[in-house]
Design a protein around this motif. Structure first.
Motif, PDB file in Angstrom:
ATOM      1  N   PRO A   5     -18.530  -6.725 -13.847  1.00 13.54           N
ATOM      2  CA  PRO A   5     -17.841  -7.768 -13.081  1.00 13.54           C
ATOM      3  C   PRO A   5     -18.090  -7.660 -11.569  1.00 13.54           C
ATOM      4  N   ILE A   6     -18.236  -8.767 -10.930  1.00 15.24           N
ATOM      5  CA  ILE A   6     -18.414  -8.964  -9.491  1.00 15.24           C
ATOM      6  C   ILE A   6     -19.726  -8.355  -8.995  1.00 15.24           C
ATOM      7  N   VAL A   7     -19.972  -7.085  -9.285  1.00 15.07           N
ATOM      8  CA  VAL A   7     -21.152  -6.388  -8.782  1.00 15.07           C
ATOM      9  C   VAL A   7     -22.434  -7.056  -9.266  1.00 15.07           C
ATOM     10  N   SER A   8     -22.521  -7.334 -10.557  1.00 16.09           N
ATOM     11  CA  SER A   8     -23.749  -7.921 -11.089  1.00 16.09           C
ATOM     12  C   SER A   8     -23.949  -9.350 -10.565  1.00 16.09           C
ATOM     13  N   LEU A  20       0.807  -1.208   0.000  1.00  9.93           N
ATOM     14  CA  LEU A  20       0.000   0.000   0.000  1.00  9.93           C
ATOM     15  C   LEU A  20       0.845   1.264   0.000  1.00  9.93           C
ATOM     16  N   SER A  21       2.038   1.208   0.578  1.00 13.84           N
ATOM     17  CA  SER A  21       2.869   2.408   0.619  1.00 13.84           C
ATOM     18  C   SER A  21       3.691   2.596  -0.654  1.00 13.84           C
ATOM     19  N   SER A  22       3.890   1.542  -1.434  1.00 13.80           N
ATOM     20  CA  SER A  22       4.726   1.679  -2.620  1.00 13.80           C
ATOM     21  C   SER A  22       3.949   2.087  -3.863  1.00 13.80           C
ATOM     22  N   VAL A  23       2.625   1.865  -3.865  1.00 16.12           N
ATOM     23  CA  VAL A  23       1.802   2.218  -5.021  1.00 16.12           C
ATOM     24  C   VAL A  23       0.593   2.980  -4.511  1.00 16.12           C
ATOM     25  N   ASN A  24       0.190   3.994  -5.248  1.00 17.51           N
ATOM     26  CA  ASN A  24      -0.974   4.793  -4.918  1.00 17.51           C
ATOM     27  C   ASN A  24      -2.216   3.887  -4.790  1.00 17.51           C
ATOM     28  N   PRO A  25      -2.960   3.954  -3.675  1.00 15.24           N
ATOM     29  CA  PRO A  25      -4.144   3.108  -3.498  1.00 15.24           C
ATOM     30  C   PRO A  25      -5.184   3.290  -4.603  1.00 15.24           C
ATOM     31  N   PHE A  26      -5.309   4.501  -5.141  1.00 13.70           N
ATOM     32  CA  PHE A  26      -6.248   4.709  -6.246  1.00 13.70           C
ATOM     33  C   PHE A  26      -5.812   3.916  -7.479  1.00 13.70           C
ATOM     34  N   SER A  27      -4.510   3.855  -7.716  1.00 16.56           N
ATOM     35  CA  SER A  27      -3.992   3.059  -8.831  1.00 16.56           C
ATOM     36  C   SER A  27      -4.294   1.583  -8.633  1.00 16.56           C
ATOM     37  N   LEU A  28      -4.193   1.116  -7.385  1.00 20.24           N
ATOM     38  CA  LEU A  28      -4.524  -0.276  -7.093  1.00 20.24           C
ATOM     39  C   LEU A  28      -5.989  -0.560  -7.381  1.00 20.24           C
ATOM     40  N   LEU A  29      -6.870   0.361  -6.992  1.00 24.37           N
ATOM     41  CA  LEU A  29      -8.296   0.190  -7.227  1.00 24.37           C
ATOM     42  C   LEU A  29      -8.616   0.183  -8.720  1.00 24.37           C
ATOM     43  N   VAL A  30      -8.058   1.132  -9.451  1.00 27.16           N
ATOM     44  CA  VAL A  30      -8.296   1.199 -10.896  1.00 27.16           C
ATOM     45  C   VAL A  30      -7.757  -0.057 -11.577  1.00 27.16           C
ATOM     46  N   THR A  31      -6.605  -0.518 -11.148  1.00 20.91           N
ATOM     47  CA  THR A  31      -6.019  -1.727 -11.715  1.00 20.91           C
ATOM     48  C   THR A  31      -6.871  -2.947 -11.398  1.00 20.91           C
ATOM     49  N   PHE A  32      -7.403  -3.029 -10.183  1.00 17.81           N
ATOM     50  CA  PHE A  32      -8.270  -4.149  -9.825  1.00 17.81           C
ATOM     51  C   PHE A  32      -9.528  -4.150 -10.697  1.00 17.81           C
ATOM     52  N   VAL A  33     -10.146  -2.988 -10.872  1.00 20.76           N
ATOM     53  CA  VAL A  33     -11.350  -2.890 -11.713  1.00 20.76           C
ATOM     54  C   VAL A  33     -11.015  -3.283 -13.151  1.00 20.76           C
ATOM     55  N   PHE A  34      -9.900  -2.781 -13.674  1.00 25.27           N
ATOM     56  CA  PHE A  34      -9.461  -3.150 -15.016  1.00 25.27           C
ATOM     57  C   PHE A  34      -9.249  -4.661 -15.113  1.00 25.27           C
ATOM     58  N   SER A  42     -13.690 -10.814 -16.896  1.00 25.29           N
ATOM     59  CA  SER A  42     -15.001 -11.057 -17.489  1.00 25.29           C
ATOM     60  C   SER A  42     -14.852 -11.492 -18.948  1.00 25.29           C
ATOM     61  N   PHE A  43     -13.942 -10.844 -19.670  1.00 25.76           N
ATOM     62  CA  PHE A  43     -13.684 -11.250 -21.053  1.00 25.76           C
ATOM     63  C   PHE A  43     -13.064 -12.643 -21.108  1.00 25.76           C
ATOM     64  N   LEU A  44     -12.188 -12.954 -20.162  1.00 22.81           N
ATOM     65  CA  LEU A  44     -11.597 -14.296 -20.126  1.00 22.81           C
ATOM     66  C   LEU A  44     -12.674 -15.354 -19.897  1.00 22.81           C
ATOM     67  N   ASN A  45     -13.700 -15.025 -19.095  1.00 23.05           N
ATOM     68  CA  ASN A  45     -14.826 -15.944 -18.915  1.00 23.05           C
ATOM     69  C   ASN A  45     -15.523 -16.225 -20.245  1.00 23.05           C
ATOM     70  N   LEU A  64     -15.119 -16.103  -9.275  1.00 22.05           N
ATOM     71  CA  LEU A  64     -13.744 -16.409  -8.869  1.00 22.05           C
ATOM     72  C   LEU A  64     -12.726 -15.970  -9.920  1.00 22.05           C
ATOM     73  N   LEU A  65     -13.046 -16.167 -11.183  1.00 16.52           N
ATOM     74  CA  LEU A  65     -12.110 -15.787 -12.232  1.00 16.52           C
ATOM     75  C   LEU A  65     -11.954 -14.274 -12.328  1.00 16.52           C
ATOM     76  N   GLU A  66     -13.044 -13.541 -12.142  1.00 21.19           N
ATOM     77  CA  GLU A  66     -12.953 -12.082 -12.168  1.00 21.19           C
ATOM     78  C   GLU A  66     -12.122 -11.561 -11.000  1.00 21.19           C
TER      79      GLU A  66
END
Length: 138
Positions: A74-77, A18-32, A38-41, A98-100
Motif C-alpha cells: 500500500p501507498i509505497v508501490s 501524540l502524547s496519549s498514544v505511543n507514536p510507534f503504535s500509531l505507525l503500526v496502526t496506520f500501516v495496518f 488495499s483489501f477494500l480496494n 486515497l482509499l489506502e
C-alpha cells in the motif's frame, strides 16, 4: 483513559494525540489500516462485477497481467511506480492511493479515540470499512 464516546466530543489537538498514544503504535496502526484499505480496494473493484475477492490474484485492469507481491504494498508501490502499471504503463486511478490513506487515517483516529486496541476499536473499524465499501460501490 477515554472511552470512544467521550473522545468524539473532545477537541482534538495534534500534541494531545501524540502524547496519549505511543507514536510507534500509531505507525503500526496506520500501516495496518493501509493494508486493510488495499483489501477494500479489491472489494470495491470486484463486488460490483460479482467476482471473487479471493481468487484470482490482483492484476492490472488494462493488460490483465498478475501483479507481483511488491506491487501490492500500500501507498509505497503506488508512488514508486509513478501511478502506472509496471507492465503496460497504464495510469492507475488515484482512488487506490486515497482509499489506502483514508483507511490508515481512520484506523489511527479510532485507535486514539478508543484509547488503544479494544473491542470498540475493532467494532468501529469494521463498521468504517463496510461504510467505505458501500460509499465507493454505490
Amino acid at each position: 483513559m477515554r472511552t470512544c464516546r467521550e473522545s468524539w466530543g473532545a477537541r482534538v489537538l495534534l500534541f494531545e494525540v501524540l502524547s496519549s498514544v505511543n507514536p510507534f503504535s500509531l505507525l503500526v496502526t496506520f500501516v495496518f489500516g493501509t493494508m486493510i484499505g488495499s483489501f477494500l480496494n479489491v472489494c470495491i473493484g470486484r463486488l460490483p462485477l460479482k467476482k471473487s475477492i479471493v481468487f484470482p490474484p490482483s492484476c492490472c485492469s488494462v493488460c490483465g497481467v498478475p501483479l507481483k507481491w511488491w506491487h501490492n504494498i500500500p501507498i509505497v508501490s503506488y508512488l514508486a511506480l509513478g501511478a502506472r502499471c509496471a507492465f503496460c504503463g497504464a495510469y492507475l486511478e488515484i482512488r487506490y492511493l486515497l482509499l489506502e490513506v483514508l483507511t490508515g487515517l481512520v484506523a489511527v483516529i479510532l485507535l486514539w479515540s478508543c484509547g488503544g486496541v479494544s473491542y470498540a476499536f475493532v467494532y468501529y473499524f469494521v463498521f468504517s470499512g463496510l461504510l467505505i465499501i458501500v460509499f465507493f460501490v454505490y
